[in-house]
Design a protein around this motif. Structure first.
Motif, PDB file in Angstrom:
ATOM      1  N   THR A   1       0.831  -1.200   0.000  1.00  0.00           N
ATOM      2  CA  THR A   1       0.000   0.000   0.000  1.00  0.00           C
ATOM      3  C   THR A   1       0.865   1.249   0.000  1.00  0.00           C
ATOM      4  O   THR A   1       1.985   1.256   0.493  1.00  0.00           O
ATOM      5  N   ILE A   2       0.313   2.308  -0.588  1.00  0.00           N
ATOM      6  CA  ILE A   2       0.833   3.659  -0.409  1.00  0.00           C
ATOM      7  C   ILE A   2      -0.316   4.445   0.199  1.00  0.00           C
ATOM      8  O   ILE A   2      -1.436   4.416  -0.314  1.00  0.00           O
ATOM      9  N   GLU A   3      -0.087   5.172   1.308  1.00  0.00           N
ATOM     10  CA  GLU A   3      -1.177   5.810   2.033  1.00  0.00           C
ATOM     11  C   GLU A   3      -0.720   7.090   2.742  1.00  0.00           C
ATOM     12  O   GLU A   3      -0.738   7.167   3.972  1.00  0.00           O
ATOM     13  N   PRO A   4      -0.312   8.092   1.987  1.00  0.00           N
ATOM     14  CA  PRO A   4       0.208   9.307   2.617  1.00  0.00           C
ATOM     15  C   PRO A   4      -0.832  10.013   3.475  1.00  0.00           C
ATOM     16  O   PRO A   4      -1.990  10.164   3.101  1.00  0.00           O
ATOM     17  N   MET A   5      -0.395  10.442   4.663  1.00  0.00           N
ATOM     18  CA  MET A   5      -1.192  11.274   5.560  1.00  0.00           C
ATOM     19  C   MET A   5      -0.533  12.648   5.578  1.00  0.00           C
ATOM     20  O   MET A   5       0.622  12.783   5.989  1.00  0.00           O
ATOM     21  N   ILE A   6      -1.267  13.660   5.124  1.00  0.00           N
ATOM     22  CA  ILE A   6      -0.712  14.997   4.939  1.00  0.00           C
ATOM     23  C   ILE A   6      -1.415  15.968   5.891  1.00  0.00           C
ATOM     24  O   ILE A   6      -2.646  16.012   5.944  1.00  0.00           O
ATOM     25  N   ASN A   7      -0.612  16.744   6.637  1.00  0.00           N
ATOM     26  CA  ASN A   7      -1.142  17.662   7.647  1.00  0.00           C
ATOM     27  C   ASN A   7      -1.001  19.111   7.225  1.00  0.00           C
ATOM     28  O   ASN A   7      -0.020  19.496   6.586  1.00  0.00           O
ATOM     29  N   GLN A   8      -1.958  19.938   7.670  1.00  0.00           N
ATOM     30  CA  GLN A   8      -1.864  21.375   7.434  1.00  0.00           C
ATOM     31  C   GLN A   8      -0.692  21.991   8.197  1.00  0.00           C
ATOM     32  O   GLN A   8      -0.032  22.894   7.705  1.00  0.00           O
ATOM     33  N   GLY A   9      -0.468  21.516   9.408  1.00  0.00           N
ATOM     34  CA  GLY A   9       0.583  22.083  10.250  1.00  0.00           C
ATOM     35  C   GLY A   9       1.726  21.115  10.441  1.00  0.00           C
ATOM     36  O   GLY A   9       2.305  20.603   9.479  1.00  0.00           O
ATOM     37  N   SER A  10       2.060  20.837  11.683  1.00  0.00           N
ATOM     38  CA  SER A  10       3.171  19.936  12.006  1.00  0.00           C
ATOM     39  C   SER A  10       2.827  18.489  11.639  1.00  0.00           C
ATOM     40  O   SER A  10       1.668  18.070  11.682  1.00  0.00           O
ATOM     41  N   TRP A  11       3.867  17.715  11.346  1.00  0.00           N
ATOM     42  CA  TRP A  11       3.683  16.295  11.049  1.00  0.00           C
ATOM     43  C   TRP A  11       3.478  15.466  12.305  1.00  0.00           C
ATOM     44  O   TRP A  11       3.079  14.301  12.236  1.00  0.00           O
ATOM     45  N   ARG A  12       3.723  16.053  13.459  1.00  0.00           N
ATOM     46  CA  ARG A  12       3.674  15.284  14.700  1.00  0.00           C
ATOM     47  C   ARG A  12       2.243  14.900  15.083  1.00  0.00           C
ATOM     48  O   ARG A  12       1.302  15.665  14.861  1.00  0.00           O
ATOM     49  N   THR A  13       2.121  13.706  15.677  1.00  0.00           N
ATOM     50  CA  THR A  13       0.819  13.201  16.083  1.00  0.00           C
ATOM     51  C   THR A  13       0.838  12.783  17.548  1.00  0.00           C
ATOM     52  O   THR A  13       1.900  12.579  18.140  1.00  0.00           O
TER      53      THR A  13
END
Length: 311
Positions: free
Chosen positions: A244-256
């Protein structure tokens, strides 16, 4: 070693981006794995048999069918639990099993993640879709022992231009990554296609969660990073490999951050929006095959379709 179909010579820069000469970096590892410079590569141990590929095609086709089934129900006022129950019942009615249910203790048959939830959102009767939401629905089906896995981010009602832009760029990140791969391409080409493009638009790429090999197990063999500069599995893509390829893209920081109560729900640390798209893929002799295309996508001849957005 082969990089995008080309042979890398001993004194050329290594394909991994380390800045070192190939002979002082990955040459020995590539030779040990059969990826010798200028030589014939051995069949990857990750490659599926003809029978397994047929199974993966069936699983992917049903998962795409499931995604199109749930699509009309994604609207204002609907609870995420109702969507989950529809996914569960439709899957069982067709003789298949929802993979998330019971996986490492996960309590539902799908992951539904709204707004600042990055992934693994647990469906709830108390969580109802509101006008302006973006919501990712991640479904994985087990069909005759094989796994199909995909997700889409949906627009609910009147979504802001800022949110639409995030969703569009995230979809384009997935499409660019798919277009960058094929036989003899290193898996690092995926992050090279995604991370600079997201950054160009002012977004960050989540690092804690990755794509993965998939087949008769939910997560197999190797990981697929979406961000450049991270340690990655040293994998050359070859025909027969499924992942799979499944990018998760954030408006701000990449931290979760992970919800301390349920142990699953991952949110953006800064509370800003996140979007995700995912497909299960097969490397072929000619290139790449998207296994989880939905019937609507097949009819349109597109990898992804988002209402109200031109991709």
């Amino acid at each position: 070693s082969f990089r995008g179909g080309a042979v890398i010579k001993r004194n050329e820069p290594c394909w991994c981006g380390s800045g070192k000469k190939y002979k002082k970096c990955h040459l020995r590892a590539d030779e040990a794995s059969g990826n010798k410079s200028g030589g014939q590569k051995k069949k990857s141990p990750y490659a599926k048999s003809t029978r397994d590929i047929a199974g993966m095609r069936r699983a992917g086709a049903f998962n795409g069918q499931l995604m199109d089934y749930v699509r009309p129900f994604v609207k204002v006022g609907v609870s995420t639990l109702e969507l989950n129950e529809r996914i569960h019942e439709y899957t069982l009615r067709h003789g298949h099993r929802p993979a998330p249910l019971g996986y490492r203790g996960y309590p539902k048959s799908s992951c539904i993640s709204r707004n600042e939830v990055v992934c693994h959102g647990i469906p709830s009767a108390y969580e109802k879709l509101e006008d302006g939401d973006i919501v990712n629905i991640d479904v994985t089906s087990i069909v005759d022992g094989y796994y199909g896995d995909s997700s889409e981010t949906f627009l609910v009602g009147n979504v802001s231009d800022e949110a639409k832009k995030l969703v569009k760029v995230t979809a384009q990140c997935l499409m660019r990554a798919i277009e960058a791969i094929g036989p003899a391409v290193h898996v690092i080409a995926i992050s090279e296609a995604i991370q600079p493009y997201a950054k160009k638009h002012g977004y960050s790429v989540v690092r804690e969660f990755t794509g993965h090999g998939i087949g008769k197990q939910f997560h197999e063999h190797f990981s697929v990073n979406h961000h450049k500069g991270l340690d990655c599995d040293d994998v050359i893509l070859q025909p027969g490999m499924t992942f799979t390829i499944e990018p998760m893209i954030n408006q701000g920081s990449w931290r979760t951050v992970i919800d301390s109560e349920d142990g699953w729900t991952a949110r953006t640390k800064d509370g800003q929006l996140s979007a995700q798209f995912e497909h299960t893929l097969l490397i072929t002799e000619e290139g790449v095959e998207v296994l989880t295309l939905t019937p609507a996508q097949k009819r349109a001849g597109k990898m992804l379709i988002i209402d109200g957005i031109e991709l």
